[in-house]
Write a protein that holds these residues in place. Structure first.
Motif, PDB file in Angstrom:
ATOM      1  N   ASN A   1     -46.102 -40.430  39.236  1.00  0.00           N
ATOM      2  CA  ASN A   1     -45.806 -40.992  37.886  1.00  0.00           C
ATOM      3  C   ASN A   1     -44.558 -41.690  38.347  1.00  0.00           C
ATOM      4  O   ASN A   1     -43.828 -41.296  39.593  1.00  0.00           O
ATOM      5  CB  ASN A   1     -45.193 -39.832  37.055  1.00  0.00           C
TER       6      ASN A   1
ATOM      7  N   SER B   1     -47.045 -42.720  33.508  1.00  0.00           N
ATOM      8  CA  SER B   1     -47.793 -41.894  34.152  1.00  0.00           C
ATOM      9  C   SER B   1     -48.742 -42.707  35.302  1.00  0.00           C
ATOM     10  O   SER B   1     -48.505 -43.936  35.200  1.00  0.00           O
ATOM     11  CB  SER B   1     -49.106 -41.211  33.398  1.00  0.00           C
TER      12      SER B   1
ATOM     13  N   ASN C   1     -49.816 -43.090  29.727  1.00  0.00           N
ATOM     14  CA  ASN C   1     -48.839 -42.404  28.956  1.00  0.00           C
ATOM     15  C   ASN C   1     -47.369 -42.891  29.432  1.00  0.00           C
ATOM     16  O   ASN C   1     -47.230 -43.208  30.646  1.00  0.00           O
ATOM     17  CB  ASN C   1     -48.895 -40.955  29.254  1.00  0.00           C
TER      18      ASN C   1
ATOM     19  N   TYR D   1     -42.986 -42.710  28.334  1.00  0.00           N
ATOM     20  CA  TYR D   1     -41.973 -41.819  27.682  1.00  0.00           C
ATOM     21  C   TYR D   1     -40.455 -42.633  27.771  1.00  0.00           C
ATOM     22  O   TYR D   1     -40.168 -43.081  29.094  1.00  0.00           O
ATOM     23  CB  TYR D   1     -41.949 -40.458  28.642  1.00  0.00           C
TER      24      TYR D   1
ATOM     25  N   ASP E   1     -42.444 -39.912  41.108  1.00  0.00           N
ATOM     26  CA  ASP E   1     -42.407 -38.390  40.899  1.00  0.00           C
ATOM     27  C   ASP E   1     -44.119 -37.734  41.161  1.00  0.00           C
ATOM     28  O   ASP E   1     -44.907 -38.256  40.362  1.00  0.00           O
ATOM     29  CB  ASP E   1     -42.015 -37.906  39.480  1.00  0.00           C
TER      30      ASP E   1
ATOM     31  N   ALA F   1     -46.140 -35.560  40.308  1.00  0.00           N
ATOM     32  CA  ALA F   1     -46.389 -34.315  39.153  1.00  0.00           C
ATOM     33  C   ALA F   1     -47.377 -34.751  38.359  1.00  0.00           C
ATOM     34  O   ALA F   1     -47.683 -36.163  38.390  1.00  0.00           O
ATOM     35  CB  ALA F   1     -44.868 -34.033  38.677  1.00  0.00           C
ATOM     36  N   ILE F   2     -47.714 -34.127  37.620  1.00  0.00           N
ATOM     37  CA  ILE F   2     -48.889 -34.259  36.492  1.00  0.00           C
ATOM     38  C   ILE F   2     -48.110 -34.722  35.429  1.00  0.00           C
ATOM     39  O   ILE F   2     -48.657 -35.784  34.784  1.00  0.00           O
ATOM     40  CB  ILE F   2     -49.791 -33.035  36.355  1.00  0.00           C
ATOM     41  N   SER F   3     -47.137 -34.074  34.732  1.00  0.00           N
ATOM     42  CA  SER F   3     -46.479 -34.640  33.494  1.00  0.00           C
ATOM     43  C   SER F   3     -45.353 -35.292  33.627  1.00  0.00           C
ATOM     44  O   SER F   3     -44.620 -35.318  34.715  1.00  0.00           O
ATOM     45  CB  SER F   3     -46.131 -33.278  32.796  1.00  0.00           C
ATOM     46  N   LEU F   4     -45.038 -36.224  32.744  1.00  0.00           N
ATOM     47  CA  LEU F   4     -43.960 -37.234  32.747  1.00  0.00           C
ATOM     48  C   LEU F   4     -42.322 -36.229  32.716  1.00  0.00           C
ATOM     49  O   LEU F   4     -42.756 -35.366  31.726  1.00  0.00           O
ATOM     50  CB  LEU F   4     -44.018 -38.253  31.691  1.00  0.00           C
ATOM     51  N   THR F   5     -41.286 -36.676  33.190  1.00  0.00           N
ATOM     52  CA  THR F   5     -40.377 -35.781  33.134  1.00  0.00           C
ATOM     53  C   THR F   5     -39.042 -36.791  32.956  1.00  0.00           C
ATOM     54  O   THR F   5     -39.129 -37.733  33.734  1.00  0.00           O
ATOM     55  CB  THR F   5     -40.003 -34.655  33.953  1.00  0.00           C
TER      56      THR F   5
ATOM     57  N   ARG G   1     -36.598 -33.947  39.360  1.00  0.00           N
ATOM     58  CA  ARG G   1     -37.924 -33.743  39.810  1.00  0.00           C
ATOM     59  C   ARG G   1     -38.425 -34.951  40.289  1.00  0.00           C
ATOM     60  O   ARG G   1     -39.542 -34.840  40.882  1.00  0.00           O
ATOM     61  CB  ARG G   1     -38.509 -33.772  38.372  1.00  0.00           C
TER      62      ARG G   1
END
Length: 124
Positions: A33, A52, A57, A59, A99, A101-105, A110
């Protein structure tokens, strides 16, 4: 060696537009991401936008929603930030970050890798 290199910053009048780019190397870009952050003088680095791995996706921070658009081109290992209707309060150094990772933050701690930043100055 991972490198993230931002470009596209500059001086623009309020109401204008800029497009920032961040070219990545040394990592499998599509596994990350990507995010944009900014830091104004005397302030903490703050989240701007994230996208993403696939680009499906996104954010945004409330302060830029509807004015900024994040996108990516995995074939070019590049993430973009299209900024429109710029305001003087958008003045900052803009950083891209990666990042794994799987989810956005929006949490900057992170993010694994960071670029050196590009200056955006919006005059009133």
């Amino acid at each position: 060696q991972v490198q993230l290199v931002e470009s596209g910053g500059g001086l623009v009048q309020a109401g204008g537009s800029l497009r920032l780019s961040c070219a990545a190397s040394g990592l499998t870009f599509s596994n990350y991401n990507m995010g944009w952050f900014r830091q104004a003088p005397g302030k903490e680095r703050e989240f701007v936008a994230a996208i993403s791995r696939s680009g499906d996706n996104t954010y945004y921070a409330d302060s830029v929603k509807g004015r900024f658009t994040i996108s990516r081109d995995n074939a070019k290992n590049t993430v973009y930030l299209q900024m429109s209707t710029l305001k003087p309060e958008d003045t900052a150094v803009y950083y891209c970050a990666a990042d794994y990772a799987i989810s956005l933050t929006p949490q900057r701690n992170r993010y694994n890798y960071w670029g050196q930043g590009t200056q955006v100055t919006v005059s009133s």
